[in-house]
Motif scaffolding. Structure first.
Motif, PDB file in Angstrom:
ATOM      1  N   TRP A  69       0.831  -1.193   0.000  1.00 20.68           N
ATOM      2  CA  TRP A  69       0.000   0.000   0.000  1.00 20.68           C
ATOM      3  C   TRP A  69       0.875   1.257   0.000  1.00 20.68           C
ATOM      4  N   GLU A  70       0.705   2.128   0.970  1.00 26.73           N
ATOM      5  CA  GLU A  70       1.511   3.344   0.993  1.00 26.73           C
ATOM      6  C   GLU A  70       2.869   3.135   1.661  1.00 26.73           C
ATOM      7  N   LEU A  71       3.098   1.947   2.221  1.00 24.89           N
ATOM      8  CA  LEU A  71       4.373   1.670   2.888  1.00 24.89           C
ATOM      9  C   LEU A  71       5.436   1.232   1.880  1.00 24.89           C
ATOM     10  N   ARG A  72       6.691   1.525   2.215  1.00 23.29           N
ATOM     11  CA  ARG A  72       7.830   1.091   1.410  1.00 23.29           C
ATOM     12  C   ARG A  72       8.843   0.457   2.358  1.00 23.29           C
ATOM     13  N   PRO A  73       8.616  -0.807   2.776  1.00 26.90           N
ATOM     14  CA  PRO A  73       9.495  -1.429   3.766  1.00 26.90           C
ATOM     15  C   PRO A  73      10.911  -1.680   3.269  1.00 26.90           C
ATOM     16  N   VAL A  74      11.100  -1.792   1.926  1.00 27.20           N
ATOM     17  CA  VAL A  74      12.441  -2.029   1.397  1.00 27.20           C
ATOM     18  C   VAL A  74      12.750  -0.999   0.316  1.00 27.20           C
ATOM     19  N   HIS A  75      13.854  -0.284   0.514  1.00 25.14           N
ATOM     20  CA  HIS A  75      14.391   0.610  -0.511  1.00 25.14           C
ATOM     21  C   HIS A  75      15.884   0.333  -0.560  1.00 25.14           C
ATOM     22  N   PHE A  76      16.301  -0.428  -1.578  1.00 25.22           N
ATOM     23  CA  PHE A  76      17.675  -0.914  -1.679  1.00 25.22           C
ATOM     24  C   PHE A  76      18.332  -0.321  -2.916  1.00 25.22           C
ATOM     25  N   GLU A  77      19.420   0.406  -2.725  1.00 23.31           N
ATOM     26  CA  GLU A  77      20.151   1.007  -3.830  1.00 23.31           C
ATOM     27  C   GLU A  77      21.478   0.283  -4.047  1.00 23.31           C
ATOM     28  N   TYR A  78      21.851   0.141  -5.305  1.00 26.81           N
ATOM     29  CA  TYR A  78      23.138  -0.475  -5.612  1.00 26.81           C
ATOM     30  C   TYR A  78      23.726   0.174  -6.855  1.00 26.81           C
ATOM     31  N   LEU A  79      25.034   0.193  -6.899  1.00 21.75           N
ATOM     32  CA  LEU A  79      25.736   0.703  -8.074  1.00 21.75           C
ATOM     33  C   LEU A  79      25.706  -0.343  -9.182  1.00 21.75           C
ATOM     34  N   TYR A  80      25.732   0.125 -10.414  1.00 21.70           N
ATOM     35  CA  TYR A  80      25.867  -0.828 -11.508  1.00 21.70           C
ATOM     36  C   TYR A  80      26.828  -0.280 -12.562  1.00 21.70           C
ATOM     37  N   VAL A  81      27.440  -1.219 -13.272  1.00 16.27           N
ATOM     38  CA  VAL A  81      28.303  -0.897 -14.400  1.00 16.27           C
ATOM     39  C   VAL A  81      27.761  -1.661 -15.607  1.00 16.27           C
ATOM     40  N   GLY A  82      27.197  -0.951 -16.549  1.00  9.69           N
ATOM     41  CA  GLY A  82      26.679  -1.566 -17.777  1.00  9.69           C
ATOM     42  C   GLY A  82      27.748  -1.521 -18.853  1.00  9.69           C
ATOM     43  N   LEU A  83      28.516  -2.583 -18.975  1.00  7.65           N
ATOM     44  CA  LEU A  83      29.685  -2.577 -19.853  1.00  7.65           C
ATOM     45  C   LEU A  83      29.381  -2.208 -21.307  1.00  7.65           C
TER      46      LEU A  83
END
Length: 214
Positions: A40-54
Motif C-alpha cells: 500500500w503506501e508503505l515502502r518497507p524495502v528501498h535498496f540502492e546499488y551501483l551498476y556498471v553496464g559494460l
C-alpha cells in the motif's frame, strides 16, 4: 541483488557495497539502480546499488587507461565494428606489458579472448594482427608461461580457485547449497566451470544449470 546483499550482510556482519556488473545490458553505463518493495503506501524495502553496464562504456577509453581489469573488460564494451580485432590485439599487448604477475596476466588475457565479439572475418584479422608487429609474442607469452612452464599442481590450484568462486556465486544467488551440489562442483572440468560462470547470470535454478536433479 537484494538477496545477495542480505546473505552477505548476515554471513559476515559487515557493511556491504553492492555493485552489479552487466555484461549484456548497457543502461546508463555507470549509475545507481533501486529495488523496492511496497505494501500500500508503505515502502518497507528501498535498496540502492551501483551498476556498471559494460556495453554502454567506451572501449577505447578503458583500453587506454591504467585500470587493467578495465583493459580486459573493454572486450565487452562499445567497440567500433571496424576496430574489434585491433582492440583485442591491443588489449593483449597492454596486458603483456602490465605490471602484473603471470596468473593475473593470463586470466585477464583469457577474458579478452573469451568475450571479444569476433565473427569469422574478425577472427582471421585478429590472428593476422597477432602475427604482425607490434603484437608478435603476445600469444607466445601465455603459451610459454601457462601451457608449458606451469606445473600441473599450479594449474589445478587455479582451477580449484575458479570452482570456489563459482560456488560462492551459486551460494549467493540460490542460498546455501546442498552437499551433493557442493561435491559435484569439485569434479567439474575447467570448460564446465567457465560455461556455468557465464550461464549463472540468466539461470533461475540449480536444475536449469544441470547441477541438481529435477
Amino acid at each position: 541483488m537484494f538477496r545477495s546483499y542480505v546473505n552477505l550482510r548476515d554471513r559476515y556482519a559487515l557493511p556491504v557495497l553492492t555493485i552489479a556488473i552487466f555484461l549484456q545490458v548497457g543502461l546508463d553505463g555507470i549509475d545507481v539502480d533501486v529495488y523496492e518493495e511496497h505494501f500500500w503506501e508503505l515502502r518497507p524495502v528501498h535498496f540502492e546499488y551501483l551498476y556498471v553496464g559494460l556495453p554502454a562504456l567506451d572501449a577505447i577509453e578503458y583500453l587506454e587507461g591504467d585500470n587493467w581489469l578495465g583493459v580486459a573488460l573493454a572486450a565487452l564494451m562499445k567497440i567500433p565494428r571496424e576496430r574489434i580485432a585491433w582492440l583485442g590485439a591491443e588489449a593483449l599487448r597492454r596486458l603483456r606489458e602490465a605490471p602484473l604477475n603471470d596468473q593475473k596476466r593470463f586470466l585477464l588475457g583469457e577474458c579478452v579472448e573469451a568475450y571479444l565479439p569476433l565473427d569469422d572475418t574478425g577472427k582471421r584479422e585478429f590472428e593476422r594482427l597477432l602475427s604482425s608487429e607490434p603484437y608478435q609474442g603476445v600469444k607466445a607469452v601465455n603459451v610459454t608461461t601457462f601451457e608449458k612452464g606451469v606445473t600441473q599442481g599450479v594449474q589445478q590450484g587455479i582451477l580449484q580457485g575458479k570452482r570456489e568462486v563459482l560456488r560462492e556465486q551459486l551460494d549467493d544467488k540460490f542460498g546455501p547449497l546442498p552437499n551433493r551440489v557442493t561435491e559435484r562442483l569439485q569434479s567439474l572440468s575447467e570448460e564446465r566451470v567457465h560455461a556455468l560462470t557465464r550461464a549463472i547470470l540468466r539461470a533461475l535454478s540449480l536444475q536449469e544449470l544441470g547441477l541438481e536433479d529435477e
